[in-house]
Motif scaffolding. Structure first.
Motif, mmCIF file in Angstrom:
data_model
loop_
_atom_site.group_PDB
_atom_site.id
_atom_site.type_symbol
_atom_site.label_atom_id
_atom_site.label_comp_id
_atom_site.label_asym_id
_atom_site.label_seq_id
_atom_site.Cartn_x
_atom_site.Cartn_y
_atom_site.Cartn_z
ATOM 1 N N LYS A 119 0.835 -1.209 0.000
ATOM 2 C CA LYS A 119 0.000 0.000 0.000
ATOM 3 C C LYS A 119 0.867 1.254 0.000
ATOM 4 O O LYS A 119 0.555 2.246 -0.677
ATOM 5 N N LYS A 120 1.966 1.221 0.763
ATOM 6 C CA LYS A 120 2.880 2.360 0.780
ATOM 7 C C LYS A 120 3.490 2.585 -0.608
ATOM 8 O O LYS A 120 3.648 3.726 -1.049
ATOM 9 N N PHE A 121 3.817 1.490 -1.291
ATOM 10 C CA PHE A 121 4.399 1.631 -2.632
ATOM 11 C C PHE A 121 3.355 2.207 -3.594
ATOM 12 O O PHE A 121 3.672 3.096 -4.402
ATOM 13 N N TRP A 122 2.134 1.702 -3.520
ATOM 14 C CA TRP A 122 1.037 2.203 -4.366
ATOM 15 C C TRP A 122 0.879 3.712 -4.158
ATOM 16 O O TRP A 122 0.795 4.479 -5.124
ATOM 17 N N GLU A 123 0.836 4.142 -2.902
ATOM 18 C CA GLU A 123 0.656 5.553 -2.588
ATOM 19 C C GLU A 123 1.825 6.390 -3.107
ATOM 20 O O GLU A 123 1.633 7.500 -3.627
ATOM 21 N N THR A 124 3.036 5.853 -3.003
ATOM 22 C CA THR A 124 4.219 6.572 -3.482
ATOM 23 C C THR A 124 4.166 6.744 -4.999
ATOM 24 O O THR A 124 4.461 7.824 -5.524
#
Length: 295
Positions: free
Chosen positions: A278-283
């Motif tokens: 999820k953090k990668f998606w948001e980034t």
């Protein structure tokens, strides 16, 4: 059966080799064989067929791979959730990507992501459009970059950018004087067709106008296509993001603002993504929103 046995089977299936699987897992070949034999014994059937031609996952093994990916993914999610509860940001994110995204977007995205989350490991799996879609569908990656189409209904997806298609002409070619050449004019010229992905968009352009391109060559490498256009061996069409920095001796003519491929980021279920994914998606989405127009 153990998680270690499942990891061994998955790695053997992915690499197609006991030796490579052992190297990636830090195990000897005999340890890999022993773990796989133990899993086969517990399940009651063969998972891998061995022959002189190499190894092949059996039909029963293919059925088990789906469950094993789910189990290992759930285990990874649990570890990451536990890490979050203790204030840590750890985990592994598996990302499917294709060459133009890998070249233009991923270096700055990964640089930003790793500076923010140094304990999260990102593993990249590069391939063509179909390969990345298969990786997402089978769970081989957590998320991936793919071209968006109306037919795709099995993914949670966020559109990132409309990447315009560009007509490439050798220097001095008369079509460069046209602000937006007609498909019929392009079809009359010797054509160099890109392969692996964007050929689908290009073929659709000709099909919609009911014309056949005069295909002289089919190439996979974008820089090679540009070099052949430069040499006067034909004309071509490529998405803008795939173009190399050196376009000396080649005219670029925009096909029209409405002619593009749409690049998106996709997963089977966004709600089921691990905290790290999820953090990668948001980034990714934040970076493309801020920088995508310039790449």
């Amino acid at each position: 059966m153990t998680l270690a046995q499942m990891e061994v089977f998955l790695k053997v299936a992915q690499t197609g080799s006991f030796t490579k699987a052992g190297e990636e897992l830090g195990l000897s070949q005999s340890a890999v064989s022993h773990a796989l034999a133990g899993l086969e014994s517990e399940l009651g059937f063969l998972l891998i067929h061995r022959s002189r031609a190499g190894i092949q996952v059996t039909p029963n093994g293919e059925r088990m791979l789906g469950y094993i990916r789910q189990i290992l993914r759930a285990t990874e999610q649990m570890k990451q959730e536990a890490a979050q509860l203790t204030g840590l940001q750890t985990g592994i994110v598996r990302v499917g990507t294709f060459p133009s995204v890998s070249t233009k977007w991923l270096p700055p995205i990964l640089n930003q992501f790793q500076s923010r989350y140094p304990e999260i490991e990102v593993k990249l799996h590069e391939g063509g459009y179909d390969e990345v879609e298969k990786q997402i569908r089978t769970g081989a990656v957590d998320l991936g970059f793919i071209p968006v189409s109306k037919e795709q209904t099995d993914y949670d997806m966020e559109m990132l950018k409309n990447d315009c298609l560009v007509l490439l002409l050798p220097a001095g070619h008369p079509l460069h004087l046209h602000p937006s050449p007609a498909i019929e004019q392009i079809a009359a010229e010797p054509f160099i067709l890109p392969k692996k992905g964007c050929d689908l968009h290009i073929k659709k352009l000709f099909r919609e106008k009911n014309v056949q391109p005069n295909i002289r060559f089919e190439m996979e490498n974008d820089e090679a296509i540009v070099a052949m256009v430069r040499a006067g061996l034909g004309i071509s069409i490529l998405p803008e993001m795939t173009l190399p920095l050196d376009m000396t001796g080649v005219h670029r003519v925009l096909m029209g603002e409405e002619i593009y491929r749409t690049i998106g980021i996709a997963t089977t279920s966004r709600d089921s993504l691990s905290p790290a994914a999820k953090k990668f998606w948001e980034t990714v989405t934040a970076w493309v929103k801020e920088n995508g127009k310039n790449t």
